[in-house]
Design a protein around this motif. Structure first.
Motif, PDB file in Angstrom:
ATOM      1  N   ASP A 225       0.829  -1.198   0.000  1.00  0.00           N
ATOM      2  CA  ASP A 225       0.000   0.000   0.000  1.00  0.00           C
ATOM      3  C   ASP A 225       0.867   1.253   0.000  1.00  0.00           C
ATOM      4  O   ASP A 225       1.906   1.321   0.666  1.00  0.00           O
ATOM      5  N   ILE A 226       0.413   2.257  -0.736  1.00  0.00           N
ATOM      6  CA  ILE A 226       1.052   3.566  -0.744  1.00  0.00           C
ATOM      7  C   ILE A 226      -0.035   4.609  -0.951  1.00  0.00           C
ATOM      8  O   ILE A 226      -0.955   4.410  -1.753  1.00  0.00           O
ATOM      9  N   SER A 227       0.038   5.713  -0.212  1.00  0.00           N
ATOM     10  CA  SER A 227      -0.991   6.762  -0.272  1.00  0.00           C
ATOM     11  C   SER A 227      -0.341   8.115  -0.463  1.00  0.00           C
ATOM     12  O   SER A 227       0.694   8.425   0.157  1.00  0.00           O
ATOM     13  N   CYS A 228      -0.974   8.926  -1.325  1.00  0.00           N
ATOM     14  CA  CYS A 228      -0.577  10.322  -1.513  1.00  0.00           C
ATOM     15  C   CYS A 228      -1.603  11.203  -0.800  1.00  0.00           C
ATOM     16  O   CYS A 228      -2.811  11.081  -1.039  1.00  0.00           O
ATOM     17  N   VAL A 229      -1.133  12.100   0.071  1.00  0.00           N
ATOM     18  CA  VAL A 229      -2.004  12.960   0.871  1.00  0.00           C
ATOM     19  C   VAL A 229      -1.765  14.413   0.454  1.00  0.00           C
ATOM     20  O   VAL A 229      -0.623  14.899   0.508  1.00  0.00           O
ATOM     21  N   VAL A 230      -2.860  15.114   0.034  1.00  0.00           N
ATOM     22  CA  VAL A 230      -2.779  16.505  -0.424  1.00  0.00           C
ATOM     23  C   VAL A 230      -3.513  17.400   0.566  1.00  0.00           C
ATOM     24  O   VAL A 230      -4.687  17.160   0.877  1.00  0.00           O
ATOM     25  N   GLU A 231      -2.826  18.436   1.025  1.00  0.00           N
ATOM     26  CA  GLU A 231      -3.428  19.423   1.931  1.00  0.00           C
ATOM     27  C   GLU A 231      -3.464  20.786   1.226  1.00  0.00           C
ATOM     28  O   GLU A 231      -2.467  21.219   0.642  1.00  0.00           O
ATOM     29  N   HIS A 232      -4.639  21.463   1.327  1.00  0.00           N
ATOM     30  CA  HIS A 232      -4.785  22.781   0.696  1.00  0.00           C
ATOM     31  C   HIS A 232      -5.800  23.603   1.476  1.00  0.00           C
ATOM     32  O   HIS A 232      -6.703  23.052   2.117  1.00  0.00           O
ATOM     33  N   ARG A 233      -5.659  24.896   1.372  1.00  0.00           N
ATOM     34  CA  ARG A 233      -6.533  25.797   2.130  1.00  0.00           C
ATOM     35  C   ARG A 233      -7.981  25.689   1.690  1.00  0.00           C
ATOM     36  O   ARG A 233      -8.895  25.934   2.465  1.00  0.00           O
ATOM     37  N   THR A 234      -8.221  25.319   0.465  1.00  0.00           N
ATOM     38  CA  THR A 234      -9.588  25.225  -0.038  1.00  0.00           C
ATOM     39  C   THR A 234     -10.273  23.904   0.345  1.00  0.00           C
ATOM     40  O   THR A 234     -11.457  23.740   0.070  1.00  0.00           O
ATOM     41  N   LEU A 235      -9.529  22.971   0.926  1.00  0.00           N
ATOM     42  CA  LEU A 235     -10.079  21.667   1.292  1.00  0.00           C
ATOM     43  C   LEU A 235     -10.445  21.639   2.768  1.00  0.00           C
ATOM     44  O   LEU A 235      -9.670  22.116   3.612  1.00  0.00           O
ATOM     45  N   GLU A 236     -11.639  21.108   3.063  1.00  0.00           N
ATOM     46  CA  GLU A 236     -12.042  20.989   4.458  1.00  0.00           C
ATOM     47  C   GLU A 236     -11.160  20.012   5.211  1.00  0.00           C
ATOM     48  O   GLU A 236     -10.884  20.188   6.395  1.00  0.00           O
ATOM     49  N   LYS A 237     -10.702  18.943   4.547  1.00  0.00           N
ATOM     50  CA  LYS A 237      -9.784  17.971   5.135  1.00  0.00           C
ATOM     51  C   LYS A 237      -8.844  17.474   4.046  1.00  0.00           C
ATOM     52  O   LYS A 237      -9.162  17.562   2.848  1.00  0.00           O
ATOM     53  N   PRO A 238      -7.679  16.959   4.417  1.00  0.00           N
ATOM     54  CA  PRO A 238      -6.720  16.490   3.412  1.00  0.00           C
ATOM     55  C   PRO A 238      -7.326  15.412   2.520  1.00  0.00           C
ATOM     56  O   PRO A 238      -8.109  14.570   2.956  1.00  0.00           O
ATOM     57  N   GLU A 239      -6.953  15.456   1.267  1.00  0.00           N
ATOM     58  CA  GLU A 239      -7.425  14.467   0.302  1.00  0.00           C
ATOM     59  C   GLU A 239      -6.369  13.377   0.152  1.00  0.00           C
ATOM     60  O   GLU A 239      -5.186  13.678  -0.092  1.00  0.00           O
ATOM     61  N   SER A 240      -6.802  12.096   0.320  1.00  0.00           N
ATOM     62  CA  SER A 240      -5.865  10.975   0.289  1.00  0.00           C
ATOM     63  C   SER A 240      -6.169  10.062  -0.888  1.00  0.00           C
ATOM     64  O   SER A 240      -7.334   9.734  -1.154  1.00  0.00           O
ATOM     65  N   PHE A 241      -5.104   9.654  -1.581  1.00  0.00           N
ATOM     66  CA  PHE A 241      -5.214   8.733  -2.705  1.00  0.00           C
ATOM     67  C   PHE A 241      -4.501   7.430  -2.318  1.00  0.00           C
ATOM     68  O   PHE A 241      -3.272   7.416  -2.169  1.00  0.00           O
ATOM     69  N   LYS A 242      -5.280   6.361  -2.164  1.00  0.00           N
ATOM     70  CA  LYS A 242      -4.720   5.069  -1.766  1.00  0.00           C
ATOM     71  C   LYS A 242      -4.452   4.229  -3.010  1.00  0.00           C
ATOM     72  O   LYS A 242      -5.328   4.064  -3.863  1.00  0.00           O
ATOM     73  N   MET A 243      -3.239   3.667  -3.061  1.00  0.00           N
ATOM     74  CA  MET A 243      -2.832   2.889  -4.233  1.00  0.00           C
ATOM     75  C   MET A 243      -2.019   1.678  -3.782  1.00  0.00           C
ATOM     76  O   MET A 243      -1.722   1.523  -2.584  1.00  0.00           O
ATOM     77  N   LYS A 244      -1.658   0.837  -4.730  1.00  0.00           N
ATOM     78  CA  LYS A 244      -0.791  -0.316  -4.475  1.00  0.00           C
ATOM     79  C   LYS A 244       0.358  -0.287  -5.475  1.00  0.00           C
ATOM     80  O   LYS A 244       0.148  -0.030  -6.668  1.00  0.00           O
ATOM     81  N   LEU A 245       1.546  -0.569  -4.961  1.00  0.00           N
ATOM     82  CA  LEU A 245       2.721  -0.552  -5.826  1.00  0.00           C
ATOM     83  C   LEU A 245       2.642  -1.679  -6.856  1.00  0.00           C
ATOM     84  O   LEU A 245       2.150  -2.777  -6.561  1.00  0.00           O
TER      85      LEU A 245
END
Length: 532
Positions: A225-245
């Protein structure tokens, strides 16, 4: 001298203090005046929307407001007038990048409330907006509002299919495009690697952030498993993308199912060819080292089933697996054994017999211990009465006649003696050391001659022991004496028995009629006589 020097420095100190007070008063007055222009320190908005920039003069008493000017200062520091308000003229909007999109909120704006509105915002509109008053006699006063343009980014993430190797490479990517302000990207995974993040200018003054996760890929990393987490002022909470290598590698093959116990005649034995690969294997091939597949073998995919084990199965089986990255194989050597011996119940039966024997031996040992303990307790009980209880002998003889303890009539021939003794009955109430005359009864015992036996006088302990026993204990004592007489003293002559005075009435010929027992030689002896 010191006083003269202080006198010279005093005027200079006074001047310095006065100067500081003057500066402080000026700064205080300027601060108070600056606070009269009220604006919002910061305003945020999005492209395509409209925003209101408020401005007011809080206390115009004693001040003449001659003109209000809105000034736009870009990030580069360039200033442009975008709106002007004069009490004697119509509102004016000088040429600028905002002309046509900026206006006063009111059709007839007041000098004390010259708020403006900007429509159809662009990302390039971000910057400082200054509301400046020209007053008399105070001069210019102003307030500044920071306009922050927000652009919600477009976020995405994906993995990169890579082949297993020894070089570090990118295995996953994540991007936050056209956002403002710039987004923050982080990674969450158990795979060992590191991230590389870059920023670049996007469209309409936005920022695009890109991040890559790099590592040395191995077959064991595939599917992690590997996840990319994006944080931005316009987002109420961080957006996470879950993937598999996705790590590509050639097949890793192994064979299971052989238990090293294939014997002649065994049926339904199966070998399994197990392979790990990415991409999935395209073919599985079974073969033998000898080149010929036994007739009793049935192949189905990755299964090799032996219908019946015989000498032809005594070979080496090979499983070969192939995918687009390569081919791998594994092998197992089968050793066919003789038929296994049928299990019998002999061992079980033997075990049961041994167990039963051990249990019986244990039971016998417990019984023997209990019997021995009981006998020791009985002997110990008798021993409490003194060792002379079973060795008291009363009878006639030469020595007895001399001591006056027996003899007299019926003494027999010369040199002989009468073994007949006397029964002594002791009274508990007597306080004499010896036996009272009234309790001293001599009854002849016709037990036959016992030459050489010397009679002894019973002690007070012997007599008292008998009287201290209750009726039940006396019967028990007599039974024990009978057993020991026949077990240990067979053939010996009887000795006198101590009885109480009350038993004399039931005696017959000096013995109780129910106490006598006939012997094989024709003699009669007492049951309760003590033998030594």
């Amino acid at each position: 001298m010191a006083r003269h020097h202080d006198a010279q420095n005093w005027p200079e100190s006074t001047k310095m203090i006065g100067l500081l007070c003057f500066v402080a008063s000026i700064l205080t007055q300027h601060g108070i005046l600056g606070q009269r222009v009220k604006v919002d320190p910061e305003v945020t908005s999005y492209p395509g929307q409209s925003v209101n920039l408020r401005c007011s003069f809080s206390d115009p008493t004693g001040v003449q407001l001659t003109m209000v000017t809105w000034i736009y200062e870009s990030k580069d520091g360039l200033r442009n007038n975008i709106a002007v308000l004069h009490p004697s003229y119509e509102p004016n909007y000088p040429d600028s990048s905002l002309k046509g999109r900026v206006s006063f909120q009111s059709a007839q704006p007041e000098m004390t409330r010259p708020s403006i509105q900007i429509a159809d915002l662009r990302m390039s509109d971000e910057g400082k907006y200054i509301c400046e008053y020209a007053t008399y006699p105070s001069g210019n006063e102003q307030g500044t509002t920071q306009l922050i343009m927000l652009a919600k980014p477009e976020n995405s993430a994906s993995t990169v299919s890579v082949e297993a190797g020894t070089e570090k490479t990118t295995v996953a990517k994540c991007e936050s495009a056209n956002g403002l302000p710039a987004a923050k990207i982080s990674w969450v995974t158990t795979a060992k690697g590191n991230e590389t993040t870059t920023k670049k200018a996007g469209t309409d003054n936005t920022v695009t952030v890109s991040s890559e996760y790099r590592m040395v890929p191995t077959p064991s990393d595939n599917g992690k498993d590997i996840s990319c987490v994006v944080e931005h002022r316009t987002l109420e909470k961080p957006e996470s993308f879950k993937m598999k290598l996705a790590v590509l590698f050639a097949p890793e093959v192994s064979i299971s199912g052989y238990d090293n116990n294939w014997y002649m005649g065994r049926t339904s034995t199966v070998l399994m060819c197990e392979a790990k690969a990415n991409p999935v294997p395209t073919s599985v091939l079974w073969k033998t080292m000898s080149g010929e597949m036994p007739d009793t073998v049935l192949i189905s995919g990755n299964q090799l089933k032996v219908l019946k084990v015989d000498e032809t199965v005594n070979t080496t089986f090979v499983c070969e697996v192939k995918n687009r990255l390569g081919t791998s194989k594994s092998q197992v050597t089968i050793v066919v054994r003789e038929p296994s011996q049928k299990s019998s119940n002999a061992g079980v039966v033997a075990g049961i017999i041994i167990g039963v024997l051990l249990a019986l031996l244990l039971l016998c040992a417990i019984v023997a211990v209990l019997v021995t303990r009981s006998r020791r307790q009985q002997q110990g009980y008798r021993a409490k009465g003194g060792s002379d209880l079973k060795t008291r002998m009363f009878g006639g003889g030469k020595k007895a006649s001399k001591n006056g303890t027996g003899g007299g009539a019926g003494s027999g021939g010369t040199g002989g003696g009468n073994n007949n003794g006397s029964i002594f009955v002791y009274n508990d109430g007597s306080s004499h050391q010896g036996l009272p005359e009234k309790n001293n009864h001599h009854q002849p015992l016709n037990m036959g001659p016992r030459p050489g036996v010397v009679a002894s006088t019973p002690t007070a302990q012997d007599i008292l022991l008998r009287n201290e026993l209750d009726e039940a204990e006396i019967r028990k004592f007599d039974d024990i004496e009978d057993e020991e007489r026949y077990d240990h003293f067979s053939g010996a002559g009887p000795i006198l028995q101590l009885r109480s005075t009350n038993d004399q009435e039931n005696m017959m010929g000096g013995y109780l009629d129910d106490d006598m027992e006939s012997q094989r030689d024709g003699s009669v002896i007492s049951r309760t006589a003590v033998y030594v």
